[in-house]
Scaffold this motif. Structure first.
Motif, PDB file in Angstrom:
ATOM      1  N   LEU A  19      36.182  37.386  33.623  1.00  0.00           N
ATOM      2  CA  LEU A  19      36.000  38.845  33.510  1.00  0.00           C
ATOM      3  C   LEU A  19      37.353  39.549  33.439  1.00  0.00           C
ATOM      4  N   ILE A  20      38.278  39.132  34.270  1.00  0.00           N
ATOM      5  CA  ILE A  20      39.608  39.747  34.274  1.00  0.00           C
ATOM      6  C   ILE A  20      40.309  39.485  32.943  1.00  0.00           C
ATOM      7  N   TRP A  28      42.433  49.167  31.278  1.00  0.00           N
ATOM      8  CA  TRP A  28      43.053  49.030  32.601  1.00  0.00           C
ATOM      9  C   TRP A  28      43.030  50.323  33.421  1.00  0.00           C
ATOM     10  N   SER A  29      42.986  51.468  32.768  1.00  0.00           N
ATOM     11  CA  SER A  29      42.962  52.736  33.513  1.00  0.00           C
ATOM     12  C   SER A  29      41.560  53.347  33.570  1.00  0.00           C
ATOM     13  N   ASP A  30      40.555  52.618  33.101  1.00  0.00           N
ATOM     14  CA  ASP A  30      39.182  53.124  33.129  1.00  0.00           C
ATOM     15  C   ASP A  30      38.637  53.153  34.558  1.00  0.00           C
ATOM     16  N   ARG A  40      42.629  48.613  36.981  1.00  0.00           N
ATOM     17  CA  ARG A  40      43.872  47.990  37.469  1.00  0.00           C
ATOM     18  C   ARG A  40      43.880  47.881  38.997  1.00  0.00           C
ATOM     19  N   ALA A  41      43.496  48.950  39.684  1.00  0.00           N
ATOM     20  CA  ALA A  41      43.483  48.944  41.152  1.00  0.00           C
ATOM     21  C   ALA A  41      42.419  47.983  41.687  1.00  0.00           C
ATOM     22  N   LEU A  42      41.288  47.893  41.010  1.00  0.00           N
ATOM     23  CA  LEU A  42      40.237  46.977  41.443  1.00  0.00           C
ATOM     24  C   LEU A  42      40.702  45.524  41.314  1.00  0.00           C
ATOM     25  N   VAL A  43      41.359  45.195  40.193  1.00  0.00           N
ATOM     26  CA  VAL A  43      41.883  43.837  40.029  1.00  0.00           C
ATOM     27  C   VAL A  43      42.951  43.560  41.084  1.00  0.00           C
ATOM     28  N   ALA A  44      43.795  44.547  41.359  1.00  0.00           N
ATOM     29  CA  ALA A  44      44.815  44.371  42.408  1.00  0.00           C
ATOM     30  C   ALA A  44      44.158  44.115  43.760  1.00  0.00           C
ATOM     31  N   HIS A  45      43.046  44.783  44.032  1.00  0.00           N
ATOM     32  CA  HIS A  45      42.308  44.565  45.282  1.00  0.00           C
ATOM     33  C   HIS A  45      41.761  43.133  45.345  1.00  0.00           C
ATOM     34  N   VAL A  46      41.210  42.656  44.250  1.00  0.00           N
ATOM     35  CA  VAL A  46      40.675  41.293  44.204  1.00  0.00           C
ATOM     36  C   VAL A  46      41.800  40.278  44.427  1.00  0.00           C
ATOM     37  N   VAL A  47      42.922  40.474  43.740  1.00  0.00           N
ATOM     38  CA  VAL A  47      44.077  39.577  43.895  1.00  0.00           C
ATOM     39  C   VAL A  47      44.578  39.623  45.337  1.00  0.00           C
ATOM     40  N   GLY A  48      44.689  40.821  45.884  1.00  0.00           N
ATOM     41  CA  GLY A  48      45.132  40.972  47.272  1.00  0.00           C
ATOM     42  C   GLY A  48      44.176  40.317  48.252  1.00  0.00           C
ATOM     43  N   GLY A  49      42.877  40.414  47.990  1.00  0.00           N
ATOM     44  CA  GLY A  49      41.887  39.760  48.853  1.00  0.00           C
ATOM     45  C   GLY A  49      42.013  38.252  48.811  1.00  0.00           C
ATOM     46  N   ASP A 114      31.481  45.046  39.471  1.00  0.00           N
ATOM     47  CA  ASP A 114      32.180  46.308  39.219  1.00  0.00           C
ATOM     48  C   ASP A 114      32.983  46.240  37.917  1.00  0.00           C
ATOM     49  N   LEU A 115      33.733  45.147  37.749  1.00  0.00           N
ATOM     50  CA  LEU A 115      34.550  44.984  36.537  1.00  0.00           C
ATOM     51  C   LEU A 115      33.681  44.908  35.289  1.00  0.00           C
ATOM     52  N   ALA A 116      32.578  44.187  35.384  1.00  0.00           N
ATOM     53  CA  ALA A 116      31.673  44.087  34.238  1.00  0.00           C
ATOM     54  C   ALA A 116      31.128  45.462  33.854  1.00  0.00           C
ATOM     55  N   GLN A 117      30.741  46.242  34.860  1.00  0.00           N
ATOM     56  CA  GLN A 117      30.230  47.590  34.587  1.00  0.00           C
ATOM     57  C   GLN A 117      31.300  48.462  33.934  1.00  0.00           C
ATOM     58  N   ALA A 118      32.521  48.367  34.429  1.00  0.00           N
ATOM     59  CA  ALA A 118      33.614  49.213  33.938  1.00  0.00           C
ATOM     60  C   ALA A 118      34.085  48.826  32.543  1.00  0.00           C
ATOM     61  N   THR A 119      33.944  47.554  32.195  1.00  0.00           N
ATOM     62  CA  THR A 119      34.531  47.068  30.946  1.00  0.00           C
ATOM     63  C   THR A 119      33.509  46.636  29.903  1.00  0.00           C
ATOM     64  N   GLY A 120      32.225  46.805  30.202  1.00  0.00           N
ATOM     65  CA  GLY A 120      31.191  46.446  29.245  1.00  0.00           C
ATOM     66  C   GLY A 120      30.984  44.951  29.077  1.00  0.00           C
ATOM     67  N   GLN A 121      31.397  44.186  30.066  1.00  0.00           N
ATOM     68  CA  GLN A 121      31.193  42.747  30.023  1.00  0.00           C
ATOM     69  C   GLN A 121      29.932  42.385  30.814  1.00  0.00           C
ATOM     70  N   ARG A 122      29.587  41.112  30.780  1.00  0.00           N
ATOM     71  CA  ARG A 122      28.443  40.618  31.545  1.00  0.00           C
ATOM     72  C   ARG A 122      28.960  39.736  32.673  1.00  0.00           C
ATOM     73  N   ALA A 123      28.633  40.096  33.890  1.00  0.00           N
ATOM     74  CA  ALA A 123      28.965  39.246  35.040  1.00  0.00           C
ATOM     75  C   ALA A 123      27.932  38.134  35.086  1.00  0.00           C
ATOM     76  N   ASP A 124      28.399  36.907  35.110  1.00  0.00           N
ATOM     77  CA  ASP A 124      27.522  35.745  34.999  1.00  0.00           C
ATOM     78  C   ASP A 124      27.750  34.818  36.185  1.00  0.00           C
TER      79      ASP A 124
END
Length: 176
Positions: A19-20, A28-30, A40-49, A114-124
C-alpha cells in the motif's frame, strides 16, 4: 481468540508495504480518515510504530528509518529467540509480547485501511487475521480507551461489512 503469529505479522507487514509503495507523488499530502494526519504523517506514524515495537522487544534505540527498514527491524525483533516470552513496554504500559504482537497487527491493518481509503487502493488483509484483530480489539480496547485517549469512539457499520471495515469502524473510522 487465538494468539497471533510472527508469520501473520510478516504477511501484514508485506501487504502494508505494498500500500505504501502504491502511493503516488501527488497523494503524499492528501487527507486520511485520521483527521490529524495526511498520507505522509500517517506513513510516518506507521514507521514510527514499527520502530517503537522493535525497540521495545530488542532493547535498542527507536530509530524510525523508512518503512522497509522499520519493518525488517520489527520482524527481526519478534523473530529473535525468546521474544514472545518477554514483557515489553508499549504506549499503553507493560504487556506480554503476544499482546504487543496483537497491537501491532491491528494498528498496521487499520492504518493500511486508512491509506487505502486516502489513496484509492484496496487493502487486502486475510479475513481470519482481521477477525482475530477485531476479537482482540473488542476485548482489550475497553481497557485502554479513554475520553481523551488515542481512540475515537466506535462508529456504526453494517453487519455484512467486510472484516476490515468492521475493524476500522470499531476503532473509530467512518465506513461507507
Amino acid at each position: 481468540m487465538s494468539d497471533p503469529t510472527v508469520g501473520q505479522l510478516a504477511d501484514v507487514v508485506e501487504r502494508t508495504g505494498r500500500l505504501i509503495a502504491g502511493i503516488t507523488p501527488e497523494q503524499w499530502s492528501d487527507p486520511t480518515p485520521c483527521s490529524e494526519w495526511d498520507v505522509r504523517a500517517l506513513v510516518a506514524h506507521v514507521v514510527g510504530g514499527n520502530a517503537l515495537f522493535a525497540a521495545a522487544l530488542s532493547g535498542q534505540t527507536v530509530t524510525p528509518g523508512d518503512y522497509a527498514d522499520s519493518a525488517d527491524r520489527l520482524l527481526a525483533a519478534f523473530r529473535a529467540p525468546g521474544a514472545l516470552e518477554k514483557v515489553v513496554t508499549v504506549p499503553f504500559g507493560e504487556v506480554p509480547a503476544p499482546i504487543a504482537l496483537h497491537l501491532r497487527l491491528a494498528d498496521l491493518m487499520v492504518h493500511g485501511w486508512d491509506l487505502a481509503q486516502a489513496t484509492g487502493q484496496r487493502a487486502d488483509y486475510p479475513d481470519d487475521v482481521v477477525e482475530q484483530a477485531l476479537a482482540f480489539s473488542r476485548s482489550a480496547l475497553p481497557l485502554v480507551r479513554k475520553q481523551d485517549g488515542p481512540f475515537a469512539p466506535s462508529e456504526p457499520v453494517d453487519l455484512d461489512a467486510s472484516a476490515l471495515d468492521r475493524l476500522a469502524a470499531f476503532l473509530g473510522r467512518k465506513v461507507g
